[in-house]
Design a protein around this motif. Structure first.
Motif, PDB file in Angstrom:
ATOM      1  N   GLN A   6      44.558  45.896  39.401  1.00 49.36           N
ATOM      2  CA  GLN A   6      44.666  44.645  40.149  1.00 49.36           C
ATOM      3  C   GLN A   6      43.295  44.283  40.707  1.00 49.36           C
ATOM      4  N   LYS A   7      42.882  43.056  40.495  1.00 49.72           N
ATOM      5  CA  LYS A   7      41.646  42.563  41.101  1.00 49.72           C
ATOM      6  C   LYS A   7      41.935  42.269  42.573  1.00 49.72           C
ATOM      7  N   VAL A   8      41.024  42.690  43.435  1.00 50.96           N
ATOM      8  CA  VAL A   8      41.166  42.448  44.871  1.00 50.96           C
ATOM      9  C   VAL A   8      39.832  41.995  45.442  1.00 50.96           C
ATOM     10  N   ALA A   9      39.927  41.314  46.566  1.00 53.96           N
ATOM     11  CA  ALA A   9      38.724  40.975  47.328  1.00 53.96           C
ATOM     12  C   ALA A   9      38.533  42.055  48.380  1.00 53.96           C
ATOM     13  N   ILE A  10      37.291  42.283  48.721  1.00 55.73           N
ATOM     14  CA  ILE A  10      36.964  43.197  49.811  1.00 55.73           C
ATOM     15  C   ILE A  10      35.919  42.532  50.693  1.00 55.73           C
ATOM     16  N   TYR A  11      35.812  43.027  51.902  1.00 59.58           N
ATOM     17  CA  TYR A  11      34.677  42.692  52.744  1.00 59.58           C
ATOM     18  C   TYR A  11      33.828  43.947  52.836  1.00 59.58           C
ATOM     19  N   ASN A  12      32.596  43.846  52.385  1.00 57.84           N
ATOM     20  CA  ASN A  12      31.633  44.926  52.459  1.00 57.84           C
ATOM     21  C   ASN A  12      30.611  44.508  53.508  1.00 57.84           C
ATOM     22  N   ASN A  13      30.696  45.111  54.700  1.00 60.66           N
ATOM     23  CA  ASN A  13      29.866  44.680  55.829  1.00 60.66           C
ATOM     24  C   ASN A  13      30.006  43.175  56.067  1.00 60.66           C
ATOM     25  N   LYS A  14      31.241  42.692  56.035  1.00 63.67           N
ATOM     26  CA  LYS A  14      31.631  41.297  56.283  1.00 63.67           C
ATOM     27  C   LYS A  14      31.150  40.330  55.205  1.00 63.67           C
ATOM     28  N   ILE A  15      30.682  40.864  54.079  1.00 61.83           N
ATOM     29  CA  ILE A  15      30.309  40.023  52.937  1.00 61.83           C
ATOM     30  C   ILE A  15      31.401  40.173  51.884  1.00 61.83           C
ATOM     31  N   LYS A  16      31.959  39.036  51.470  1.00 63.50           N
ATOM     32  CA  LYS A  16      33.075  39.078  50.530  1.00 63.50           C
ATOM     33  C   LYS A  16      32.587  39.407  49.122  1.00 63.50           C
ATOM     34  N   GLU A  64      36.430  52.996  55.636  1.00 64.14           N
ATOM     35  CA  GLU A  64      36.042  52.473  56.949  1.00 64.14           C
ATOM     36  C   GLU A  64      34.645  52.895  57.409  1.00 64.14           C
ATOM     37  N   PRO A  65      34.220  54.157  57.217  1.00 65.87           N
ATOM     38  CA  PRO A  65      32.854  54.513  57.645  1.00 65.87           C
ATOM     39  C   PRO A  65      31.772  53.729  56.901  1.00 65.87           C
ATOM     40  N   LYS A  66      32.120  53.166  55.759  1.00 62.36           N
ATOM     41  CA  LYS A  66      31.172  52.376  54.968  1.00 62.36           C
ATOM     42  C   LYS A  66      31.325  50.875  55.231  1.00 62.36           C
ATOM     43  N   ASN A  67      32.155  50.515  56.227  1.00 62.50           N
ATOM     44  CA  ASN A  67      32.425  49.117  56.608  1.00 62.50           C
ATOM     45  C   ASN A  67      32.989  48.298  55.454  1.00 62.50           C
ATOM     46  N   ILE A  68      33.889  48.917  54.686  1.00 59.68           N
ATOM     47  CA  ILE A  68      34.557  48.239  53.577  1.00 59.68           C
ATOM     48  C   ILE A  68      36.021  48.056  53.941  1.00 59.68           C
ATOM     49  N   VAL A  69      36.503  46.813  53.825  1.00 56.67           N
ATOM     50  CA  VAL A  69      37.891  46.475  54.116  1.00 56.67           C
ATOM     51  C   VAL A  69      38.477  45.778  52.894  1.00 56.67           C
ATOM     52  N   ILE A  70      39.662  46.205  52.473  1.00 58.63           N
ATOM     53  CA  ILE A  70      40.344  45.566  51.348  1.00 58.63           C
ATOM     54  C   ILE A  70      41.146  44.388  51.894  1.00 58.63           C
ATOM     55  N   CYS A  71      41.071  43.243  51.241  1.00 53.28           N
ATOM     56  CA  CYS A  71      41.720  42.014  51.698  1.00 53.28           C
ATOM     57  C   CYS A  71      43.158  41.934  51.172  1.00 53.28           C
ATOM     58  N   ILE A  72      44.017  42.786  51.728  1.00 54.30           N
ATOM     59  CA  ILE A  72      45.430  42.807  51.340  1.00 54.30           C
ATOM     60  C   ILE A  72      46.290  42.936  52.594  1.00 54.30           C
ATOM     61  N   ASN A  73      47.570  42.583  52.466  1.00 53.02           N
ATOM     62  CA  ASN A  73      48.479  42.641  53.611  1.00 53.02           C
ATOM     63  C   ASN A  73      48.559  44.026  54.241  1.00 53.02           C
TER      64      ASN A  73
END
Length: 138
Positions: A6-16, A64-73
């Motif tokens: 599945q393709k997903v968006a992430i925020y890597n240090n708040k950059i999409k 999380e320690p790498k400031n990466i957040v997956i953009c999912i529910n």
């Protein structure tokens, strides 16, 4: 073994950015599943557990320690997967919750969520779920 990409968006240090999430079910009789997040130029992060919701929490703890957040529910502050949902859907369906109210807004754990203000850390989400659970007792 069942594998779904599945393709997903992430925020890597708040950059999409975009990434690929790989779901693995190891056998029809096995309860183990795996999640792998593949990030262009940043490598692969993998976690295994008994269902996809639990695996997501483990994967997020690695990111999380790498400031990466997956953009999912499943990464929302106000998302919970019930124990029945974990058993019936292997953690792929849950609820958007409101304090003092039972979860009725069913959503896919891995469906897209682009609201950066709703996305949070594992610990903050766990705290919110505990507060929500307590709010139902009153």
């Amino acid at each position: 073994m069942n594998i779904v990409h599945q393709k997903v968006a992430i925020y890597n240090n708040k950059i999409k950015e975009s990434a690929e999430l790989i779901f693995e079910s190891y056998s029809a009789s096995s309860e183990n599943v795996g999640l792998t997040l593949v990030l262009a130029g940043l490598g692969r992060y993998q976690f295994q557990d008994s269902d996809f919701y639990k695996a997501l929490f483990g994967l997020r703890a690695l990111l999380e320690p790498k400031n990466i957040v997956i953009c999912i529910n499943g990464c929302r502050l106000d998302f919970v997967c019930s124990s029945m949902g974990q058993q019936m859907s292997r953690g792929q369906v849950g609820y958007i919750i409101e304090m003092g109210k039972r979860g009725t807004n069913r959503v896919g754990t891995f469906d897209h969520c682009d609201d950066l203000d709703k996305l949070t850390t594992v610990n903050k989400q766990i705290d919110c779920i505990k507060q929500w659970s307590e709010s139902l007792k009153g």
